[in-house]
Design a protein around this motif. Structure first.
Motif, mmCIF file in Angstrom:
data_model
loop_
_atom_site.group_PDB
_atom_site.id
_atom_site.type_symbol
_atom_site.label_atom_id
_atom_site.label_comp_id
_atom_site.label_asym_id
_atom_site.label_seq_id
_atom_site.Cartn_x
_atom_site.Cartn_y
_atom_site.Cartn_z
ATOM 1 N N LEU A 45 61.976 44.457 -17.542
ATOM 2 C CA LEU A 45 60.514 44.455 -17.443
ATOM 3 C C LEU A 45 59.922 43.327 -18.281
ATOM 4 N N GLU A 46 60.461 43.153 -19.476
ATOM 5 C CA GLU A 46 59.980 42.065 -20.343
ATOM 6 C C GLU A 46 60.297 40.711 -19.707
ATOM 7 N N ALA A 47 61.464 40.589 -19.077
ATOM 8 C CA ALA A 47 61.817 39.329 -18.415
ATOM 9 C C ALA A 47 60.824 39.016 -17.285
ATOM 10 N N LEU A 48 60.431 40.019 -16.513
ATOM 11 C CA LEU A 48 59.434 39.810 -15.463
ATOM 12 C C LEU A 48 58.104 39.354 -16.069
ATOM 13 N N TYR A 49 57.706 40.029 -17.134
ATOM 14 C CA TYR A 49 56.439 39.704 -17.795
ATOM 15 C C TYR A 49 56.441 38.262 -18.293
ATOM 16 N N ARG A 50 57.532 37.846 -18.870
ATOM 17 C CA ARG A 50 57.622 36.473 -19.391
ATOM 18 C C ARG A 50 57.704 35.451 -18.260
ATOM 19 N N LYS A 51 58.403 35.794 -17.199
ATOM 20 C CA LYS A 51 58.577 34.852 -16.093
ATOM 21 C C LYS A 51 57.284 34.671 -15.290
ATOM 22 N N TYR A 52 56.560 35.757 -15.052
ATOM 23 C CA TYR A 52 55.406 35.716 -14.155
ATOM 24 C C TYR A 52 54.054 35.921 -14.833
ATOM 25 N N GLY A 53 54.056 36.177 -16.127
ATOM 26 C CA GLY A 53 52.804 36.443 -16.826
ATOM 27 C C GLY A 53 51.786 35.330 -16.700
ATOM 28 N N ASP A 54 52.256 34.079 -16.777
ATOM 29 C CA ASP A 54 51.310 32.952 -16.687
ATOM 30 C C ASP A 54 50.778 32.773 -15.274
#
Length: 159
Positions: A45-54
């Motif tokens: 979940l954190e990886a998704l947030y970091r990858k797509y957050g911007d």
């Protein structure tokens, strides 16, 4: 029909968190637990947030102790665990119920918008995931067994 923007929560720190603050974002809402077989999904979940957050993705974690008492800690213990063990930076909310008479109103809404297996509404276990589009509409529901990485295509389609 409504949208998630009609609801509010509280952050794990106890601050008000109107979901309207996420207007225009793609939101992944997940009921979480620290002592579950799926707890390792925090990393995904954190990886998704970091990858797509911007690009506009927000992951919202809602700790829940309704399944096998797998989230027994208080908010400070949960926050510390998530931070120290998985370096979680996505927003975490206060512990809630997702089923039953004390279910958080957001979860009562989510369950009516996207039903589970065989049309059931109840959340079956920790790490059930709801994907919400930029207009606040619930577009999909994913079982706890679905790994966060497997959601990339669905997320990208909404971004």
């Amino acid at each position: 029909m409504g949208s998630i923007y009609d609801f509010a929560a509280e952050t794990i720190d106890g601050r008000p968190a109107p979901l309207s603050d996420y207007r225009g974002k793609v939101v992944l809402i997940v009921n979480t637990a620290s002592k579950c077989g799926f707890t390792k999904q925090y990393a995904g979940l954190e990886a998704l947030y970091r990858k797509y957050g911007d690009r506009g993705l927000v992951v919202l974690g809602f700790p829940c102790n309704q399944f096998g008492a797998q989230e027994p800690g208080d908010e400070e213990e949960i926050r510390s665990f998530c931070s120290l063990t998985y370096d979680v930076d996505f927003p975490m909310m206060r512990k809630i119920d997702v089923n039953g008479p004390k279910a958080h109103p957001l979860y009562a809404f989510l369950k009516t918008q996207k039903k589970g297996v065989l049309g059931t509404e109840g959340i079956k276990w920790n790490f059930t995931k709801f994907l919400v589009d930029r207009e606040g509409r619930v577009v999909d529901r994913f079982a706890p067994t679905v790994e966060p990485k497997a959601l990339e295509g669905a997320i990208e389609a909404l971004l």
